[in-house]
Design a protein around this motif. Structure first.
Motif, mmCIF file in Angstrom:
data_model
loop_
_atom_site.group_PDB
_atom_site.id
_atom_site.type_symbol
_atom_site.label_atom_id
_atom_site.label_comp_id
_atom_site.label_asym_id
_atom_site.label_seq_id
_atom_site.Cartn_x
_atom_site.Cartn_y
_atom_site.Cartn_z
ATOM 1 N N ALA A 1 0.850 -1.193 0.000
ATOM 2 C CA ALA A 1 0.000 0.000 0.000
ATOM 3 C C ALA A 1 0.881 1.236 0.000
ATOM 4 O O ALA A 1 2.005 1.202 0.470
ATOM 5 N N GLY A 2 0.348 2.315 -0.503
ATOM 6 C CA GLY A 2 1.159 3.533 -0.567
ATOM 7 C C GLY A 2 1.053 4.327 0.710
ATOM 8 O O GLY A 2 0.994 3.784 1.807
ATOM 9 N N CYS A 3 0.972 5.649 0.525
ATOM 10 C CA CYS A 3 0.916 6.548 1.667
ATOM 11 C C CYS A 3 -0.449 6.467 2.332
ATOM 12 O O CYS A 3 -1.471 6.488 1.668
ATOM 13 N N LYS A 4 -0.451 6.393 3.665
ATOM 14 C CA LYS A 4 -1.722 6.252 4.383
ATOM 15 C C LYS A 4 -2.195 7.577 4.963
ATOM 16 O O LYS A 4 -3.107 7.591 5.790
ATOM 17 N N GLY A 5 -1.519 8.661 4.609
ATOM 18 C CA GLY A 5 -1.934 9.951 5.153
ATOM 19 C C GLY A 5 -0.723 10.726 5.645
ATOM 20 O O GLY A 5 0.412 10.251 5.567
ATOM 21 N N TYR A 6 -0.975 11.934 6.115
ATOM 22 C CA TYR A 6 0.117 12.792 6.569
ATOM 23 C C TYR A 6 -0.205 13.342 7.948
ATOM 24 O O TYR A 6 -1.348 13.679 8.225
#
Length: 2041
Positions: free
Chosen positions: A373-378
């Protein structure tokens, strides 16, 4: 032989008449011409200089010729320099030319030089060593005494030297040769050919350094570039050929725990993946976890919560801790929640950031369980790590706007890509060797009895830790040589934000596992991130582990060492590991998606993979063992040297149980022989008996003095040698050595440069140029040497890659150094020095080799078979190589080694005493290179072999060396004085004496009582110092002198207070005692106590050879070598007797010799005037209060006493202000003794008690220099003004210039004209210099005014005057502050760019004549560049035009530091001296000195040479009683009203368990205290106080103001969070006028009302009167004249009613704001301001606990009272009501399937809320059964809220939980959330989509549903946004979005809504109802009837639905039922039927 010849013919066009001399430099080696005497225009030198060179002439090498005016007395003056690049010469071999010289400023001058250059290349390439450096001239003067020399160089058989050693043999001949060689060099004519050489077999070689120094001395020139200032820190003398430098800092610093504070603010999160989540952020540092509060159903929660973690651990442990941020979804008390994503980074990464912090950066969340999975948020956060003493500059916290560019502000260090990939880190663990026992042998014997076999006593396994995860290998039971062959695999993002992998061998044990040894792998060292870089890779290589000593004890006191804390004191084991990294392709299907640590087996690696095993030979000789601590002096002592386990006799090798294994340790005989059989035959017989001798024979020490013993080694020097076997990886060490040597040379050079700058000697830039030249030569030499390594076998990937990258780095460094060298000018020295220091760090980093080879060597001092003290010597330092550059810096050299206590014992005072000092000679190399191992020893010894060696075994190393050459010297130690010593007694003073050690002797100075700055003025003479070895070698390289300082105590042992090292200047008996070397100069030596510096010693040391009889020598030599010796000639100086010693001069000092006249400084008469003001804050002495104090001032034995203060309580000021005394002080300011200030309390019966003391270590700032008269003429002032003009026209934001007070240009940009009038009163014309901040702006301003007059109302631009308050002013000022900071950064970037341009122009080949043209062209280019750059910057420059014009708000100055820092502590005439008493703390760098402060003395000093010129005393109004302190106010008590304004506090340290605090303010001044407890602010770490407090005080009794912030607690006492102290008195009396800040503008009403009771005109008149200057004269036309300046400005003022009046105040204020321009008395007056002060807590010294913004006004009570305080109370939020009407929805996704028909439909409703936690959520009714996604609602939501316009935040007050005592105030951004849901009757409703609108900036709604698309959200940044606060009413369509399974945004519906914002008053006037209720109801929606069909005709609709959809299914089902029925009937009836048939019925 290659050589370069330069024929210097003439120098022409010289000015004046005089002696000239030329210096020609090539490759850093200068040669001097003869002096051309009395030449006028032309100097005919006509000389040839020749340099033999060892490497080809490179085409960018330089030749430099400098021409000087020669002077015998003064230093020579440079006429000019000629530099040329030898490119043409290298190509053609010959060149003649005439060219001009250039002067210091690089401009060409008329003088020209004519030269002829020849270069003679050679086909072979010679190295430096083979050729002669300098031909020896004819022995004309008979000055070469070769005979003695040949004796000395040891042709005698006994000394074990061969003719090959004659190198050192012939050096001395030159040194004795005195003038001859150098005359050859100087005159350059007597060149002889090689055949004339006296001894052709020995090339004459001289080291550069020596040549250089002598040459210089002859030429009378003392600053050639490359000369090392030997004197600098006594020990960094030239890196000599025999001895190495000792390290002066003794104490280990690494393992000691320190305080750290980590503060993390979690601000908000965005774009979290998941639907309708309730996120919590968990912050974890090491093992501590803290959580934020939970925010409900939002993907972008706003927290703004602050967490603080406190640690007290060693730095290494701290920096390896992992900071982990994780977002958790729906965590509550019962369940732990699901992890959304995490982010990890180690503390070290944060600490290495600029300012040790990340500010407002976005961390990328990734899921550790699913790496595909890629980025899950910032998550946006601030992280800061503060160590003790770090001060963190927090960027100013103001109203930050929320439009952050996430991608541009990621939480990643510089240079790391935003898209990090997942990677696998493979750590392969192969095997280990040499493990120690980890169990007692008792257990083993018991086991043996039972089992009957011997087991190894250790069960090892390896644990690997990386980025917060751990992996373990299997346990290998009972094995000293375990073989694992396993790999531990970590999955982590690459590049990782963790710097180190920790590899630890542990012993598995039933109770608890302990570490055997630890190794850290630094990823930065095993990878390279450049474009030609490589991924981390290591090995397979052995790593050595060090730790505690090897004998096993149950409670190991040094266990920490095995965990990797502190310096290991013994070899523990070595481990074979390798590391590899592979970047994962996360798209491929077979990737394991979890990041769990895995352990797998790997295949074995071959023996040879780590290199071929070679036999190494280590030899050591102990030349001296002194300074042995007296505690261990009574038993015999021996020394043991070990390398790995070899040589370790007590606890070395743990024998493995399977002796069958062939072992590498050469310990017992069978193995030894086995090894020897493998070696070649001819060696075998020779070395049959060679066992290692690793320790010296035990010996009883002799007494040196009360503290130390020494071993009587005299002429017998014991030796040790060890043979060992290691993989041959010497290349790694050679590589490090080459770089280390370059770095050492660089470091020494840089120290020199710093010293030159510090002591203000001439020409630091030249020395720096030389240093850079050396560096570039070193780098190119490195590249050539390393080149031959490129393709060697047996190397790991890291070896190859590392070599490549080192070569690239060194190459570029060499080029940069060359480039920088050309730019070193007088004014840029400091900047370039910084750059050079960066080089040094880079070199040291490169030199550190990550793959070990040979373990370090340990030297242990043993007593009684116990290990006492040790020294650890890196093996690379003593490794031998045939190439000189590769040899270790201590190989074959005598090194002074100080032994220290192991581990924690070495912390603190115990570690400061030297356990023993050794003079130790070490050599390590391959056994086959062994023949050279004795070469570095001082000559003149015989070898004694071990007794049992048979005849013919010549190659066995000696066990003892016997010296029969000894030299006798006399050492003279001239100790003049010391300063700033450590305070060792309770009085805060010491009774110091010094003890000087040299060889085995020691002497003491006298004890001086009660001082920290003793002036001993004493000469210590050491007679008959015997040194062994050759005289000439000693001359070059004397042993070091140790000087220790002690504090004498009446009872008990003297206490150690510091130590320093020095090297003496040596005079051999044939040298004259005279300049330039004698008498020696006094120098400062830094004194250290542990690692902290503890003062300086001013001293000089000389070592004089005692002459002896020629006959005696002859006899001695005959006795040693049995052959006759010819008559010995002593050099031409003959025998110079020792210079006489003067007898003791002082009768009262007894037999103490003073420092002789030539050495002690030249004295002059000075007068020191002392201003006695008063004493403050004196603490009690012996429990009694101080009542009648007096101050005694003493300097150099003279002094003065203040008047007695009769009653300290009533008035702590002195009655007599000024006193003076005269004293003789050295001419040289740097040698001035310190001045001591002591305060005593006079008690009854004539007793005096010391209260405290202060030593002013440097008097320089108090030296008075008469004012320069020239300054008053107006030309220079005009220059100044032109400077301002340039500034103001140059950049439209002139405020960015820090030099001008930032308020200079913040007034409305009207016309400020500063007129400067010429002094001559005749001319009435005024010279007018216009200051116009920026034309365009003022034009705009005028237009605006015109508009206003016409009555055109501009809605946006003009702010309503009434709406403005103090806070508007404050926020506007903060914006300005930020813009200034930005502009400063921009200016810095610009300056760097300019520098690059300069570089470009300088490196381009510019001939002098077209320099000007080119220069102007470059400037143009630069301008263009700048313009383009300005366009880019939207903040500075033209950018302002793009922004909407800012409303004119009057501003104040916000200082982001304390006010006194900006104004030099307000010590313009009144200085504060802290008084100390009590012992100084033993903490590092005395950080705790604050506890020792017992009070403060206020006063000042002024010193000047007497007599003073008459002009000063003749001035009008000169008061002789006041001396230099004229016009100083009275110090009588004065009553003052103090008004303290506290604006707000930021980043307070949390005080409660919940991670918050309830702060309130406490103010103390003298006895009065104001507690503002009832107004505490609940649960807030950034409270806004907005309060002012008035206190009346009487100076001087109450002058220290303390502002504290306390934390309110319901029960128990309130805790102090932090406090700040302000000295009001200094502010009150300061000439900067800090009583009440001067505003930028004068107004009589409104928010900017004038606060001072005195109007500007009164202040100006007073200042003019006090400064005795003419003025002010107000003239017509808005002009005012002060002194000789004319200022102009507006003259009208508006009162409240808008009436205009004439006034002079504006004019006066303009003058005050420009007061610094007034000549003589001008200075910057303190503007109206807010200062930011750090809050400190005494319990946590040195660490900031938050900051407070405040300011103080003071008004004397004898003037009219000031007006009421300004109201700065916090703004009250304004009540608003937001009315949202949901009209319709469209295209909402259909979620439900119909039970019967299977049709898709949805039961839609819309939910909305405004405040954070959904506490005000409202739902529409449900639109049932929508088939198209259309819904009609006509429903109204009403949200009332409180809003702060200035900060753009909604304010909510609510209780945090049921148990909270009171409400807490939160501020959150105004965001309206609308969600669309599908209603379900029985299960939970389904969430379909949402949209969040930031009410300040959201996209305008679409006109129709069709135009409403996903792009409105996606491209939010580009679309124009609107603010509901401006628009008030908005209607349109907005999209609903959600994320699908792949985290993609999808459109899930559209909503037509109308937003209407009304204020609370308007809402009251026109109320509306919720939903569709009254008042103002909305009409019912028109919904289609499908949704209601159910209720009307249920049967009809049923038939329709069922038959329509399911008819075929129904028919099939019916058919099937009929079939089954028939079958059933058939089965039922068949039996009866059958029976009938059978029976035949």
């Amino acid at each position: 032989m290659m050589s370069l010849e330069v024929h210097l013919k003439t120098v022409a066009y010289l000015r004046g008449k005089g002696d000239r001399i030329a210096k020609v430099t090539f490759r850093g080696l200068p040669l001097y011409s003869r002096v051309a005497e009395n030449c006028e225009e032309v100097a005919h030198f006509n000389e040839t200089f020749r340099w033999p060179i060892g490497s080809r002439l490179d085409e960018n090498e330089m030749l430099e010729i400098q021409v000087y005016n020669y002077s015998k007395v003064f230093s020579n003056r440079l006429v000019g320099t000629f530099c040329m690049v030898l490119q043409k010469v290298a190509e053609e071999g010959h060149l003649e030319l005439t060219d001009t010289l250039i002067d210091d400023n690089n401009t060409s001058i008329k003088t020209s030089v004519t030269i002829d250059i020849r270069y003679q290349p050679m086909n072979g390439t010679g190295m430096w060593g083979d050729g002669e450096f300098l031909d020896v001239p004819d022995d004309r003067d008979g000055m070469f005494a070769f005979e003695t020399d040949s004796l000395l160089s040891g042709q005698s058989h006994g000394s074990g030297t061969s003719p090959g050693r004659s190198l050192q043999g012939s050096i001395p001949t030159f040194r004795k040769a005195g003038r001859g060689v150098f005359s050859a060099m100087k005159l350059g004519k007597t060149k002889t050919s090689k055949d004339d050489h006296k001894r052709g077999d020995e090339p004459a070689v001289l080291e550069m350094e020596d040549l250089d120094k002598k040459a210089m001395r002859l030429a009378g020139m003392l600053e050639p570039d490359t000369i090392s200032l030997a004197s600098v820190t006594a020990v960094t003398t030239n890196v000599s050929n025999k001895r190495s430098k000792p390290d002066i800092k003794m104490e280990p610093s690494s393992g000691r725990p320190v305080d750290y504070q980590i503060s993390i603010t979690v601000i908000e999160a965005r774009q979290l993946i998941g639907l309708n989540m309730d996120p919590v952020v968990c912050v974890e540092v090491g093992d501590d976890k803290k959580y934020t509060s939970m925010k409900e159903s939002t993907n972008c929660p706003y927290y703004n919560e602050y967490f603080v973690f406190d640690f007290h651990v060693p730095p290494d442990v701290m920096f390896d801790k992992i900071i982990k941020l994780s977002v958790i979804h729906s965590k509550n008390l019962l369940r732990s929640g699901t992890l959304v994503g995490t982010f990890k980074m180690d503390v070290g990464t944060v600490y290495s950031q600029p300012e040790h912090q990340f500010h407002h950066k976005w961390a990328i969340m990734s899921d550790p369980d699913d790496i595909t999975a890629g980025c899950k948020g910032y998550v946006k956060c601030d992280i800061a790590v503060v160590g003790k003493g770090d001060n963190i500059k927090t960027p100013h916290k103001a109203n930050e706007t929320d439009e952050d560019d996430i991608e541009g502000n990621l939480l990643l260090p510089e240079g790391i890509p935003a898209e990090r990939q997942w990677a696998r880190f493979y750590v392969k663990i192969h095997r280990a060797e040499g493990l120690p026992k980890m169990n007692t042998s008792i257990m083993a014997n018991v086991k043996k009895a039972f089992i009957g076999e011997n087991r190894d006593l250790v069960d090892p396994y390896v644990q690997v830790q990386f980025s917060g995860q751990k992996g373990k290998t299997s346990v290998q039971k009972s094995s000293y040589e375990p073989i694992w062959n396993e790999q531990v695999i970590f999955t982590e993002l690459f590049p990782p934000l963790c710097k180190r992998i920790k590899v630890q061998i542990r012993d598995s044990d039933k109770v608890n596992d302990v570490a055997i040894g630890t190794h850290f792998i630094d990823l930065r060292k095993i990878s390279n991130d450049g474009d030609k870089g490589f991924l981390p890779t290591l090995g397979p290589a052995w790593v050595n582990m060090y730790g505690s000593t090897r004998q096993y004890t149950l409670m190991d006191e040094h266990q920490d060492l095995n965990d990797g804390l502190g310096e290991g004191v013994s070899f523990r084991a070595r481990l074979l590991i390798s590391v590899a990294v592979e970047i994962l392709d996360t798209t491929s299907p077979e990737v394991i998606s979890s990041t769990e640590v895995q352990v797998e087996p790997v295949s074995n690696i071959s023996e040879s993979a780590t290199g071929k095993v070679e036999e190494f030979f280590l030899f050591g000789s102990f030349l001296e063992a002194t300074m042995i601590d007296r505690k261990i002096g009574d038993k015999p002592i021996s020394f043991e040297i070990t390398i790995g386990n070899y040589g370790n006799q007590i606890d070395g090798v743990s024998k493995s149980s399977s002796v069958k294994k062939k072992k590498k340790e050469g310990e017992n005989e069978e193995e030894e022989n086995e090894l020897i059989q493998n070696s070649s035959e001819d060696e075998a017989d020779e070395e049959a008996d060679l066992t290692s001798v690793s320790s010296t024979p035990p010996m009883k020490p002799f007494i040196t003095d009360r503290n130390y013993f020494h071993l009587p080694y005299f002429e017998k020097k014991p030796c040790v040698y060890i043979k060992s076997w290691w993989q041959d990886q010497r290349r790694r060490l050679y590589n490090s050595n080459m770089m280390d040597k370059i770095a050492d040379k660089l470091e020494e050079g840089l120290n020199d440069v710093q010293e030159i700058i510090k002591t203000e000697k001439a020409f630091p830039e030249r020395r720096l140029r030389g240093v850079l030249e050396e560096l570039s030569v070193g780098c190119s030499r490195y590249v050539t040497l390393a080149n031959k390594d490129v393709n060697l076998a047996g190397r790991t990937k890291l070896d190859r890659e590392r070599l490549k990258s080192c070569m690239r780095e060194m190459d570029s460094m060499g080029q940069q150094a060359r480039q920088i060298r050309t730019q070193v000018k007088k004014n840029t020295v400091k900047d370039k020095l910084k750059l050079a220091q960066n080089f040094l760090q880079r070199l040291r980093f490169l030199a550190d080799e990550p793959q070990h080879s040979i373990p370090d060597i340990f030297v242990w001092m043993m007593s009684n078979n116990k290990r006492i003290a040790y020294a650890r010597i890196p093996s690379k330092d003593i490794l031998y190589s045939t190439v000189d550059e590769e040899t270790g810096k201590d190989c074959g050299k005598v090194k002074a080694v100080f032994l220290k206590l192991p581990g924690k014992k070495g912390f603190g005072p115990a570690g400061w005493t030297v356990q023993a000092k050794l003079e130790l000679y070490l050599w390590l190399g391959l056994n086959k290179n062994r023949k050279d191992f004795l070469n570095g020893l001082p000559n003149g010894f015989e070898e004694i072999k071990a007794t049992k060696t048979g005849p013919g075994l010549q190659s066995v190393p000696p066990v003892t060396l016997i010296y029969n050459m000894k030299q006798v010297f006399q050492l003279r130690a001239h100790l003049y004085q010391a300063r700033s010593l450590f305070a060792a007694d309770n009085s805060g003073l010491s009774d110091p004496f010094a003890r000087v050690f040299f060889s085995a002797q020691s002497q003491l100075t006298e004890v001086l009582n009660e001082t920290l700055c003793p002036t001993w003025d004493q000469l210590l003479v050491f007679d008959d110092v015997e040194l062994f070895g050759e005289a000439t070698e000693l001359r070059d390289d004397p042993p070091i002198i140790v000087v220790e300082f002690y504090d004498q105590d009446t009872v008990g042992k003297a206490e150690f207070i510091g130590r320093t090292f020095a090297k003496p200047t040596i005079k051999m008996c044939d040298e004259p005692y005279g300049p330039p070397r004698f008498p020696p100069q006094l120098e400062y030596y830094q004194i250290y106590r542990g690692n902290s510096s503890a003062g300086e010693l001013l001293a000089a040391f000389e070592l004089l050879q005692i002459p002896f009889d020629a006959e005696e020598i002859r006899r001695a030599l005959i006795a040693v070598h049995d052959f006759a010796v010819p008559q010995i000639k002593v050099g031409q100086g003959g025998r110079n007797e020792l210079p006489p010693l003067e007898g003791p001069t002082d009768s009262e000092r007894g037999p103490i010799l003073p420092v002789p006249l030539g050495i002690r400084p030249v004295l002059s008469r000075y007068r020191i005037e002392v201003l006695f003001w008063g004493l403050r804050d004196l603490k009690r002495v012996n429990l009694a209060q101080v009542d009648r104090p007096r101050v005694d001032i003493e300097c150099a034995g003279r002094g003065v006493q203040s008047a007695l203060i009769q009653n300290y309580k009533k008035n702590p000021n002195f009655s007599t202000l000024v006193k003076w005394f005269e004293v003789d002080l050295p001419e040289n300011e740097l040698l001035h003794p310190p001045l001591n200030i002591r305060v005593v309390d006079c008690r009854a019966f004539g007793r005096y008690i010391l209260v405290g003391s202060h030593a002013v270590s440097t008097l320089r700032r108090f030296i008075y220099s008469p004012p320069d008269k020239s300054c008053t003429n107006w030309a220079s002032a005009a220059k100044l003004m032109n400077g301002y003009m340039v500034l103001t026209n140059g950049c439209s934001h002139a405020r960015s210039l820090p030099s001008l007070s930032s308020r200079t240009f913040s007034r409305p940009a009207g016309d400020i004209t500063v007129n400067l009038e010429a002094e001559s009163p005749v001319r009435k014309m005024d010279t007018v210099v216009k200051l116009d901040p920026n034309e365009e702006e003022s034009d705009k301003e005028k237009k605006k005014k015109k508009k206003k007059k016409k009555g055109g109302v501009e809605e946006d631009e003009e702010t309503d005057e009434r709406a403005l308050d103090w806070w508007s002013k404050y926020f506007a000022s903060i914006e300005t502050l930020k813009e200034n900071l930005r502009a400063q950064e921009a200016a810095q970037a610009e300056a760097e760019e300019r520098e690059e341009l300069e570089m470009a122009t300088e490196t381009a080949d510019i001939r002098a004549d077209d320099l000007h043209l080119k220069g102007s062209r470059i400037k143009e280019r630069y301008k263009e560049k700048k313009i383009s750059k300005d366009k880019k910057k939207s903040h500075a420059g033209d950018g302002l035009e793009k922004l909407p014009p800012k409303a004119r708000v009057d501003e104040l100055v916000v200082y982001n530091k304390e006010l006194e820092n900006e104004y030099g502590n307000f010590e313009d005439w009144l200085h504060t001296f802290n008084l100390y008493r009590g012992k100084a703390g033993d903490d590092d760098e005395h950080a705790l000195d604050d506890d020792r402060i017992v009070g403060r003395f206020k006063g000042s000093l002024c010193m000047y040479k007497v007599p003073l010129s008459q002009e000063i005393t003749r001035e009008a109004g000169y008061d002789p009683n006041m001396g230099m302190f004229q016009s100083i106010p009275h110090n009588d008590p004065i009553r003052v009203l103090v008004r303290v304004y506290v604006v707000r506090a930021t980043d307070l340290h949390p005080a409660d368990i919940n991670g918050k605090a309830d702060p309130y303010i406490v103010i103390k001044l003298g006895k009065s205290e104001i507690k503002d407890k009832e107004n505490y602010i609940s649960k807030q770490l950034n409270p806004v106080f907005g309060k002012s407090f008035d206190i009346e005080a009487t100076f001087p009794m109450e002058s220290m103001l303390t502002v504290s912030v306390y934390d309110w607690d319901l029960v128990g006492t309130d805790d102090l969070i932090g406090e700040t102290k302000i000295d009001l008195e200094n502010r009150f009396y300061s000439k900067y006028r800090a009583t009440c800040g001067i505003a930028a503008n004068y107004s009589v009403h409104g928010y900017n009302i004038w606060r001072d009771p005195m109007k500007p005109s009164q202040i100006l008149a007073k200042l003019c009167k006090e400064g005795k200057i003419d003025g002010p004269h107000y003239g017509p036309g808005g002009k005012v004249k002060v002194a000789n300046r004319v200022f102009s400005g507006p003259t009208e003022i508006e009162d409240e009613n808008g009436l205009k009046k004439q006034t002079e105040e504006h004019l006066a204020l303009i003058v005050l704001n420009h007061w610094e321009e007034i000549p003589r008395v001008g200075c910057r007056l303190v503007p109206e301001h807010v200062e930011t002060r750090p809050l400190l807590n005494p319990d946590k010294p040195g660490i900031e606990q938050g900051r407070i913004e405040m300011w103080v006004d003071m008004f004397p009570m004898d003037v009219p009272a000031p007006g009421p305080a300004i109201d700065i109370s916090p703004r009250k939020p304004k009540r608003y009501e937001l009315r949202v009407i949901i009209w319709n929805t469209d295209e909402v996704i259909l979620e439900d399937d119909d039970y019967f028909t299977g049709e898709k439909s949805s039961d839609i409703f819309v939910r909305g809320w405004l405040k954070g936690q959904q506490e005000d959520k409202q739902d529409t009714d449900v639109h049932y059964h929508s088939l198209t996604g259309e819904g009609n609602f006509n429903w109204r939501f009403v949200f009332p809220f409180d809003y702060l316009m200035a900060e753009e935040k909604i304010v909510i007050s609510k209780k945090e939980s049921m148990f909270s005592w009171d409400e807490t105030e939160y501020k959150i951004p105004p965001r309206l959330t609308l969600q669309v849901w599908d209603a379900d009757h029985f299960s939970a409703d389904d969430f379909l989509g949402a949209i969040e609108l930031d009410l300040n900036r959201f996209p305008r709604g679409a006109k129709t549903a069709k135009q409403c698309t996903l792009n409105m959200i996606r491209t939010e940044q580009e679309l124009p946004t609107i603010s509901i606060f401006k628009q008030k009413r908005v209607k349109g369509w907005w999209p609903f979005v959600a994320r699908d399974e792949n985290d993609e945004m999808e459109l899930t519906g559209k909503v037509e809504a109308e937003l209407h914002l009304v204020t609370a008053e308007e809402a009251e006037k026109s109320p509306v109802g919720l939903g569709r209720n009254e008042p103002d109801p909305l009409e019912k929606p028109n919904r289609p009837d499908t949704s209601l069909m159910w209720f009307l005709g249920p049967l009809k609709s049923l038939r329709y639905f069922i038959w329509h959809n399911y008819r075929w299914l129904i028919l099939k089902a019916l058919g099937l039922i009929l079939l089954l029925l028939m079958l059933g009937l058939f089965l039922y009836s068949i039996p009866g039927y059958l029976v009938k048939k059978i029976l035949g019925a």
